[in-house]
Design a protein around this motif. Sequence first.
Motif, PDB file in Angstrom:
ATOM      1  N   VAL A  65       1.136  -1.323  -0.139  1.00 14.53           N
ATOM      2  CA  VAL A  65      -0.114   0.013   0.162  1.00 14.53           C
ATOM      3  C   VAL A  65       0.852   1.251   0.010  1.00 14.53           C
ATOM      4  O   VAL A  65       1.608   1.617   1.090  1.00 14.53           O
ATOM      5  CB  VAL A  65      -0.993  -0.081   1.241  1.00 14.53           C
ATOM      6  N   THR A  66       0.838   1.705  -1.071  1.00 19.90           N
ATOM      7  CA  THR A  66       1.812   3.000  -1.410  1.00 19.90           C
ATOM      8  C   THR A  66       0.957   4.432  -1.267  1.00 19.90           C
ATOM      9  O   THR A  66      -0.109   4.352  -1.190  1.00 19.90           O
ATOM     10  CB  THR A  66       2.623   2.952  -2.695  1.00 19.90           C
ATOM     11  N   ASP A  67       1.755   5.529  -1.225  1.00 23.30           N
ATOM     12  CA  ASP A  67       1.109   6.821  -1.280  1.00 23.30           C
ATOM     13  C   ASP A  67       0.329   7.040  -2.496  1.00 23.30           C
ATOM     14  O   ASP A  67      -0.917   7.384  -2.349  1.00 23.30           O
ATOM     15  CB  ASP A  67       2.210   7.695  -1.070  1.00 23.30           C
ATOM     16  N   THR A  68       0.836   6.528  -3.508  1.00 23.65           N
ATOM     17  CA  THR A  68       0.000   6.407  -4.706  1.00 23.65           C
ATOM     18  C   THR A  68      -1.444   5.736  -4.795  1.00 23.65           C
ATOM     19  O   THR A  68      -2.253   6.161  -5.220  1.00 23.65           O
ATOM     20  CB  THR A  68       0.740   5.987  -5.967  1.00 23.65           C
ATOM     21  N   ILE A  69      -1.144   4.585  -4.275  1.00 20.48           N
ATOM     22  CA  ILE A  69      -2.407   3.781  -3.799  1.00 20.48           C
ATOM     23  C   ILE A  69      -3.789   4.400  -3.245  1.00 20.48           C
ATOM     24  O   ILE A  69      -4.686   4.622  -3.106  1.00 20.48           O
ATOM     25  CB  ILE A  69      -1.989   2.355  -3.394  1.00 20.48           C
ATOM     26  N   LEU A  70      -2.943   5.073  -1.947  1.00 23.81           N
ATOM     27  CA  LEU A  70      -3.828   5.787  -0.989  1.00 23.81           C
ATOM     28  C   LEU A  70      -4.378   7.048  -1.765  1.00 23.81           C
ATOM     29  O   LEU A  70      -5.499   7.504  -1.212  1.00 23.81           O
ATOM     30  CB  LEU A  70      -2.778   6.259   0.353  1.00 23.81           C
ATOM     31  N   ARG A  71      -3.749   7.753  -2.509  1.00 26.11           N
ATOM     32  CA  ARG A  71      -4.450   8.702  -3.256  1.00 26.11           C
ATOM     33  C   ARG A  71      -5.150   8.663  -4.312  1.00 26.11           C
ATOM     34  O   ARG A  71      -6.111   9.067  -4.548  1.00 26.11           O
ATOM     35  CB  ARG A  71      -3.006   9.716  -3.715  1.00 26.11           C
ATOM     36  N   THR A  72      -4.873   7.409  -5.330  1.00 27.34           N
ATOM     37  CA  THR A  72      -5.552   7.276  -6.543  1.00 27.34           C
ATOM     38  C   THR A  72      -6.019   6.007  -6.965  1.00 27.34           C
ATOM     39  O   THR A  72      -6.666   5.513  -7.659  1.00 27.34           O
ATOM     40  CB  THR A  72      -4.696   7.542  -7.748  1.00 27.34           C
ATOM     41  N   GLY A  73      -5.985   5.137  -5.706  1.00 26.61           N
ATOM     42  CA  GLY A  73      -6.304   3.703  -6.017  1.00 26.61           C
ATOM     43  C   GLY A  73      -5.330   2.794  -6.492  1.00 26.61           C
ATOM     44  O   GLY A  73      -4.321   3.194  -6.883  1.00 26.61           O
ATOM     45  N   GLY A  74      -5.552   1.589  -6.973  1.00 26.10           N
ATOM     46  CA  GLY A  74      -4.722   0.770  -7.736  1.00 26.10           C
ATOM     47  C   GLY A  74      -5.478  -0.545  -7.513  1.00 26.10           C
ATOM     48  O   GLY A  74      -6.575  -0.831  -7.262  1.00 26.10           O
ATOM     49  N   SER A  75      -4.771  -1.560  -8.008  1.00 21.23           N
ATOM     50  CA  SER A  75      -5.185  -2.864  -8.018  1.00 21.23           C
ATOM     51  C   SER A  75      -4.197  -3.988  -7.895  1.00 21.23           C
ATOM     52  O   SER A  75      -3.136  -3.905  -8.069  1.00 21.23           O
ATOM     53  CB  SER A  75      -5.818  -2.991  -9.666  1.00 21.23           C
ATOM     54  N   ASP A  76      -4.712  -5.329  -7.512  1.00 23.49           N
ATOM     55  CA  ASP A  76      -3.467  -6.458  -7.417  1.00 23.49           C
ATOM     56  C   ASP A  76      -4.468  -7.518  -7.529  1.00 23.49           C
ATOM     57  O   ASP A  76      -6.031  -7.576  -7.532  1.00 23.49           O
ATOM     58  CB  ASP A  76      -3.160  -6.407  -6.129  1.00 23.49           C
ATOM     59  N   LEU A 130     -14.330  -9.154  -7.891  1.00 19.55           N
ATOM     60  CA  LEU A 130     -13.982  -8.000  -7.708  1.00 19.55           C
ATOM     61  C   LEU A 130     -14.016  -7.752  -6.105  1.00 19.55           C
ATOM     62  O   LEU A 130     -15.339  -7.746  -5.549  1.00 19.55           O
ATOM     63  CB  LEU A 130     -14.236  -6.933  -8.643  1.00 19.55           C
ATOM     64  N   MET A 131     -13.071  -7.440  -5.340  1.00 18.63           N
ATOM     65  CA  MET A 131     -13.252  -6.838  -4.032  1.00 18.63           C
ATOM     66  C   MET A 131     -12.661  -5.305  -4.143  1.00 18.63           C
ATOM     67  O   MET A 131     -11.404  -5.304  -4.359  1.00 18.63           O
ATOM     68  CB  MET A 131     -12.395  -7.676  -3.038  1.00 18.63           C
ATOM     69  N   LYS A 132     -13.420  -4.510  -3.591  1.00 18.75           N
ATOM     70  CA  LYS A 132     -12.759  -2.943  -3.356  1.00 18.75           C
ATOM     71  C   LYS A 132     -12.559  -2.806  -2.037  1.00 18.75           C
ATOM     72  O   LYS A 132     -13.308  -2.578  -1.154  1.00 18.75           O
ATOM     73  CB  LYS A 132     -13.761  -2.211  -3.938  1.00 18.75           C
ATOM     74  N   VAL A 133     -11.235  -2.522  -1.707  1.00 21.10           N
ATOM     75  CA  VAL A 133     -10.841  -2.159  -0.191  1.00 21.10           C
ATOM     76  C   VAL A 133     -10.647  -0.704  -0.315  1.00 21.10           C
ATOM     77  O   VAL A 133      -9.631   0.019  -0.878  1.00 21.10           O
ATOM     78  CB  VAL A 133      -9.825  -2.797   0.101  1.00 21.10           C
ATOM     79  N   TYR A 134     -11.414   0.011   0.690  1.00 19.62           N
ATOM     80  CA  TYR A 134     -11.394   1.246   0.923  1.00 19.62           C
ATOM     81  C   TYR A 134     -10.563   1.634   1.877  1.00 19.62           C
ATOM     82  O   TYR A 134     -10.572   1.086   3.264  1.00 19.62           O
ATOM     83  CB  TYR A 134     -12.697   2.062   1.128  1.00 19.62           C
ATOM     84  N   PHE A 135      -9.312   2.800   1.962  1.00 24.59           N
ATOM     85  CA  PHE A 135      -8.507   3.234   2.987  1.00 24.59           C
ATOM     86  C   PHE A 135      -9.029   4.554   3.509  1.00 24.59           C
ATOM     87  O   PHE A 135      -9.505   5.545   2.635  1.00 24.59           O
ATOM     88  CB  PHE A 135      -7.110   3.176   2.617  1.00 24.59           C
ATOM     89  N   SER A 136      -8.863   4.815   4.605  1.00 27.14           N
ATOM     90  CA  SER A 136      -8.751   6.323   5.167  1.00 27.14           C
ATOM     91  C   SER A 136      -8.337   7.132   4.379  1.00 27.14           C
ATOM     92  O   SER A 136      -7.034   7.194   4.036  1.00 27.14           O
ATOM     93  CB  SER A 136      -8.424   6.251   6.743  1.00 27.14           C
ATOM     94  N   GLY A 137      -8.760   8.527   4.087  1.00 27.93           N
ATOM     95  CA  GLY A 137      -8.172   9.491   3.390  1.00 27.93           C
ATOM     96  C   GLY A 137      -7.786   9.318   1.962  1.00 27.93           C
ATOM     97  O   GLY A 137      -7.582   9.995   1.190  1.00 27.93           O
ATOM     98  N   SER A 138      -8.459   8.106   1.365  1.00 27.57           N
ATOM     99  CA  SER A 138      -8.365   7.877  -0.206  1.00 27.57           C
ATOM    100  C   SER A 138      -9.514   8.083  -0.985  1.00 27.57           C
ATOM    101  O   SER A 138     -10.523   7.991  -0.473  1.00 27.57           O
ATOM    102  CB  SER A 138      -7.735   6.568  -0.432  1.00 27.57           C
TER     103      SER A 138
END
Length: 137
Positions: free
Chosen positions: A33-44, A116-124
């Motif tokens: 979980v990088t800063d980019t993923i926290l800002r704009t999302g991502g996938s795995d 598909l599973m979408k995981v939401y993080f605080s601040g993203s």
Amino acid sequence: MMRRLLLPALLTLAAAACSPRKTVGYGGEIIPVTDTILRTGGSDTIRFGRMHEGEIAAKRIVFDNRSPRSFVVTSYEVSCHCTELAFDNQPVIPGEGLRATVTFDARGERGWQMKLMKVYFSGSREPLRLFIEADVE
């Protein structure tokens, strides 16, 4: 005598310093979980491999915080009720990891499956999209 003892210790320290950072002691597949993923999302993708129809499988994962800020997993959504995410709702500081378990229930499923599973993080703003893959016989 001192050189014989000192050389192996120095070689071990040098090898540890040169090797990439590993998450030790968490157990499970590492999802960075990088800063980019926290800002704009991502996938795995989490691959369960070959399963039998009716089988329920669980995979341990670790959300490894490689960002300079802390985060919390706030929620998740699934495309099918055959997948589930279990986790502790606790802050994850930079350099630490959050252990979680992804479960896939193959009851009623046949053939190649992609959920598909979408995981939401605080601040993203955007979620981390986890694709759950299995081949059900």
